[in-house]
Motif scaffolding. Sequence first.
Motif, PDB file in Angstrom:
ATOM      1  N   THR A  66      79.381  71.174  -2.479  1.00 24.24           N
ATOM      2  CA  THR A  66      78.867  70.772  -3.791  1.00 24.24           C
ATOM      3  C   THR A  66      78.824  69.262  -3.875  1.00 24.24           C
ATOM      4  O   THR A  66      79.475  68.566  -3.073  1.00 24.24           O
ATOM      5  N   ASP A  67      78.062  68.750  -4.818  1.00 23.30           N
ATOM      6  CA  ASP A  67      77.983  67.305  -5.026  1.00 23.30           C
ATOM      7  C   ASP A  67      78.615  66.895  -6.345  1.00 23.30           C
ATOM      8  O   ASP A  67      78.372  65.805  -6.845  1.00 23.30           O
ATOM      9  N   ARG A  68      79.457  67.768  -6.927  1.00 25.71           N
ATOM     10  CA  ARG A  68      80.072  67.468  -8.218  1.00 25.71           C
ATOM     11  C   ARG A  68      81.339  68.284  -8.398  1.00 25.71           C
ATOM     12  O   ARG A  68      81.486  69.372  -7.832  1.00 25.71           O
ATOM     13  N   ASP A 293      79.599  60.660  -4.921  1.00 23.16           N
ATOM     14  CA  ASP A 293      78.669  59.696  -4.337  1.00 23.16           C
ATOM     15  C   ASP A 293      79.078  59.438  -2.893  1.00 23.16           C
ATOM     16  O   ASP A 293      80.178  58.935  -2.630  1.00 23.16           O
ATOM     17  N   SER A 294      78.189  59.786  -1.953  1.00 23.42           N
ATOM     18  CA  SER A 294      78.502  59.590  -0.538  1.00 23.42           C
ATOM     19  C   SER A 294      78.654  58.111  -0.192  1.00 23.42           C
ATOM     20  O   SER A 294      79.234  57.776   0.848  1.00 23.42           O
ATOM     21  N   TYR A 303      86.247  61.085  -1.196  1.00 23.82           N
ATOM     22  CA  TYR A 303      85.356  60.516  -2.203  1.00 23.82           C
ATOM     23  C   TYR A 303      86.174  59.743  -3.233  1.00 23.82           C
ATOM     24  O   TYR A 303      87.170  60.259  -3.762  1.00 23.82           O
TER      25      TYR A 303
END
Length: 642
Positions: A66-68, A293-294, A303
């Motif tokens: 996931t990104d969140r 945020d990568s 992260y």
Amino acid sequence: MPGAPAPGALVPSGGGRFDPRDHYHPPVQDVALLNPLGRVRNQLEANPARTVFTVRLVTASGKPPTDRLRVAELGDFDGATWGDDGRFVLVDRTLPTPTAGNAVVSTVGQVDVRADVTVGSLDGDLLPTLGAPGSVTGAGWAGTAYDPVAGTLVALATPRAGDHYALTAQVPAPTHDQLEKALPATGPLAARYVTLPAGLPSGLSDTAARSTAAAARPYDKLVALQAFLRDGASFPYDLSASPGHSYGVLDRLLAGTDPGDNRGYSEQHAAAFAVLARSLGFPTRVAVGYLLDSKRMTKDGAYEVTTGQAHAWPEVLLDGIGWVPFEPTDTTQLSRVLPPPPANPSGGTQNAPAAGSSLTPPLVAPAIDDGADQGGSGGHGGLGLAWPILAAVLALVVILGVPLLIIGEKARRRWRRRSGGDAGERVEGAWREVRDRLSERGVPRARAWTRREVVWAVAERPVLAAAVRPLERFVVLADLALYSPAGAAEDDAVAAWLCVDELRAALRDGVLPRGRLGALLDPRPLFPVGRGPGGPVPAVPLAARGMRGPMSFAAPRPRSELPTRTEPDAAEQPVPVGVSGGLRRPAAVAGQPGPTLGSAGSEEGASADRTDEQTVVRRQPGPDATGWRPPPDQRAPGSPTR
């Protein structure tokens, strides 16, 4: 003994040991949290941004699923506010699964993930989670509560910077083909998330139907709705847009005609998607959390998450998959602030004066004419012309000056109350600001009324219905902050004024411009507060006599009606609690004494520059567990009102 089990036969074999703490989860009976949706903008405006936490996501493939990460899931909407009236239980390691009828059934592939979280400057006590959490270990604070339905994790004592915990979870990983063929979920769980309260503006349902008319399949309709709201030309991202997510705010965002009406940020975009999708029959909720945020990764692959990544997004419950996030907000620059809109659609220059001209022509007294042709009147004719002009100018000054003085003095007091003094004085000042704004709507500023009597007075006025809920939250927050043994903290003052902002928005919502202007120019808040009662003490609303839900305003019953209890009941049923409320205080667990909310009146007589604020009530079981005295009409003769 024949038939008796051999020694050790009841001890599980293998490496794992049976621990009853993994199977017993006592209910938490007091969890009150400031609505996280209203905190998104506050975090994004923080300058400089501060690190909230760091997280390392560990999966078998090495790729994050996931990104969140979320901190709250809000599934209950009353037309003004998104909240969640869930049930929290105390957990140690293993997290309980939802009861039958509340569980999400997912038949698609799942990704097992471990999240190692290190706390930084966490904004509140909501802990970052993802997917369907299974266990939490290593928490260094005193107790953790969990809502199995929403998947929300809460620390019962404020985590300190450097605290660490590990979370295991499963995240659905559907294929693109499975998403395209997915249908909206149905059943008892989905029914809760598809309901919309009365008062839905017809323009919203029309917008939902029009923006998805070209899509055939359900998933395609959701994608079309996402693209419609994410269009930067139609709905530009602007962090300085008016806050809120009520029916009125969403109607203005989607159908407003004034410059700047179509501006918004994630709070409005997420809420708009959730409401529009519900009008089409999809079960939805609003998630609040942080984007990953990568570009902000540490050397060891973790992260770093800051306040500049705070965000809100909608989720849709799809059959056989589970909760699927959508992104109707442009996330390229979450802190973007646009210039103020022009005064009119043509840019505000249509009626602009010519260069070099003055907006107010100077007053020039006419010259005195001494000619004999005036029949001896000389220059008196000129002076006679000047007096009406002077009178008109003076009248104009009075007409414009008095309203400007009223508006300016209200703004000055608000600024002094919000920024002057210590935390306790600013909380008191917030309460004075609440009383002033309510007086503009006809609620007396009686000094003898307690805070709860003010809420009852507001509840008696149907036209102020939207203000009852934020006012309830304010009252408990103020009592907890001002009557805490440690005194009010800085967070209490910040939360108080956030509640004031929410109350002011509720008072404005649905009011015609003429009514808003009347309240703005109302001079009553500037007059000294009288010593008299200011009217009869308001009666306790019927809805307040029995808790309908955690967000209801819980006035106590008379002591004569309360059952006699000499010790806590270990089998006490949990009281529903949610994240739509005010300030958290240490929670009580069944069988242990809970916090008592002291009753507090509101003294209006001190400095005009003191403050107070807005909160949520969580009723605890047992007589007088809230610490509220019976309303005045039920007190013993001669008893004090405070």
